[in-house]
Design an enzyme around this catalytic site. Structure first.
Site, short mmCIF file in Angstrom:
data_model
loop_
_atom_site.label_atom_id
_atom_site.label_comp_id
_atom_site.label_asym_id
_atom_site.label_seq_id
_atom_site.Cartn_x
_atom_site.Cartn_y
_atom_site.Cartn_z
N GLY A 140 0.56 -1.26 -0.03
CA GLY A 140 -0.01 0.16 -0.05
C GLY A 140 0.70 1.39 0.08
N ASP A 141 2.17 1.33 -0.13
CA ASP A 141 2.85 2.38 -0.06
C ASP A 141 4.29 2.44 -0.63
OD1 ASP A 141 3.39 4.89 1.07
OD2 ASP A 141 4.54 4.35 2.74
N PRO A 142 4.15 2.05 -2.10
CA PRO A 142 5.02 1.94 -2.97
C PRO A 142 5.80 3.04 -3.50
CG PRO A 142 3.26 1.72 -4.37
CD PRO A 142 2.70 1.80 -2.74
N ASN A 146 10.82 3.33 -0.72
CA ASN A 146 10.44 1.91 -0.63
C ASN A 146 10.53 0.90 -1.70
OD1 ASN A 146 9.50 2.47 2.28
ND2 ASN A 146 7.44 2.61 1.59
N ARG A 264 -4.53 4.32 -4.59
CA ARG A 264 -3.39 4.83 -3.89
C ARG A 264 -2.07 4.21 -4.42
NH1 ARG A 264 -0.34 7.37 -0.09
NH2 ARG A 264 1.19 6.20 0.90
#
Length: 312
Positions: A140-142, A146, A264
């Site tokens: 969920g946070d690429p 990261n 997202r």
């Protein structure tokens, strides 16, 4: 032994809290060990778990044991006295130390290492497409911090994925529906898109799904990679003028949580491949390919991609 903080020499948690409370909340070992001499059995656990409520972060276990400026140092000292090294459930820290790496959007690094940024963009999209459409997982946070690129690997580089703090498994029913949606988007099957839109809870806003994901309108005559014609852009602009803020808000609120996470993630990936100089064609082809694989378990994609997964 006497508790000098209080006139009567009797220890209580309130006096200790007042003693250590300050602007910096620096603990001396003498005070901590002095406290441990006074506390017996459950009184220590009750004090650190209940008496020191700082009303932050919902007083979760992680907060009290790790982040709380008051309770965490006490727990650390108490557990270390018994030789206990600990982490909370769900926390795992690994280090990736295999040579030089660069951020996934660091084009200058790729030039120095002789890595083709377009190939990096393709590999990135294929890794995430396979993850979502076939395995039903989503990072969920690429953001670029990261995702690292190492010049080592069979294909001249490999991806290093970090930080799975909001890594989620998609519901199997949702995964299949999402694969079906992309198949319908490829074919511009309006009836199927409407059916899936109702299943996703977006109602009348289903007609905007092709626009959101592929850049085409629901009645577009162009191919998947062709974009919109001038006339289609003009008609869309006119239609969007009639939309109100309540419509946008209603659409976003109607989306299931999995859909919001995918939007997202997709937005972050679009931004990265654009910075790498790749067109959205790379993204669309990867999604189309793996959506079909996701609907056909017998098909096994042979991407030859190499990625290292680091949980942090």
């Amino acid at each position: 032994m006497k508790w000098n903080v209080k006139g009567n020499g009797i220890f209580n948690t309130r006096s200790f809290y007042r003693e250590i409370r300050g602007t910096t909340l620096v603990f001396s070992l003498g005070k901590v060990f002095g406290l441990l001499r006074f506390l017996r059995g459950w009184s220590f656990f009750l004090w650190t778990g209940i008496g020191c409520m700082c009303h932050n972060n919902g007083e979760s276990v992680d907060h009290l044991l790790i982040h709380c400026d008051i309770a965490s140092p006490l727990w650390g000292v108490a557990l270390q006295m018994f030789g206990i090294q600990w982490v909370c459930r769900g926390m795992l820290f690994l280090c990736y130390l295999a040579g030089e790496t660069g951020l996934v959007d660091d084009v200058e690094f790729f030039k120095e290492m002789g890595i083709n940024p377009i190939k990096v963009a393709k590999a990135l999209m294929e890794v995430f497409a396979e993850m979502i459409f076939i395995h039903g997982f989503i990072h969920g946070d690429p953001h670029p911090g990261n995702i690292l690129v190492s010049p080592e690997g069979r294909n001249g580089f490999c991806l290093v994925l970090l930080d799975h703090g909001i890594y989620r498994q998609l519901d199997e029913g949702f995964r299949i529906d999402y694969c079906e949606l992309w198949k319908a988007l490829i074919l511009l099957d309006e009836n199927k898109i409407q059916q899936l839109g109702e299943r996703f809870g977006v109602g009348k806003y289903f007609k905007y799904l092709p626009l959101i994901f592929t850049g085409r309108t629901i009645d577009s005559k162009s191919t998947l990679l062709g974009g919109m014609s001038i006339e289609e852009k003009r008609n869309l602009k006119q239609e969007l003028k009639s939309l109100k803020m309540e419509d946008i808000s209603s659409f976003m609120e109607s989306l299931p949580p999995e859909f919001s996470r995918i939007l997202r993630t997709d937005g972050l990936l679009r931004s990265i491949i654009s910075r790498l100089g790749a067109s959205q064609r790379v993204r669309l082809l990867a999604y189309a390919k793996y959506a079909l694989y996701g609907l056909s378990p017998k098909l096994k994609p042979q991407s030859g991609l190499e990625a290292i997964w680091i949980i942090a």
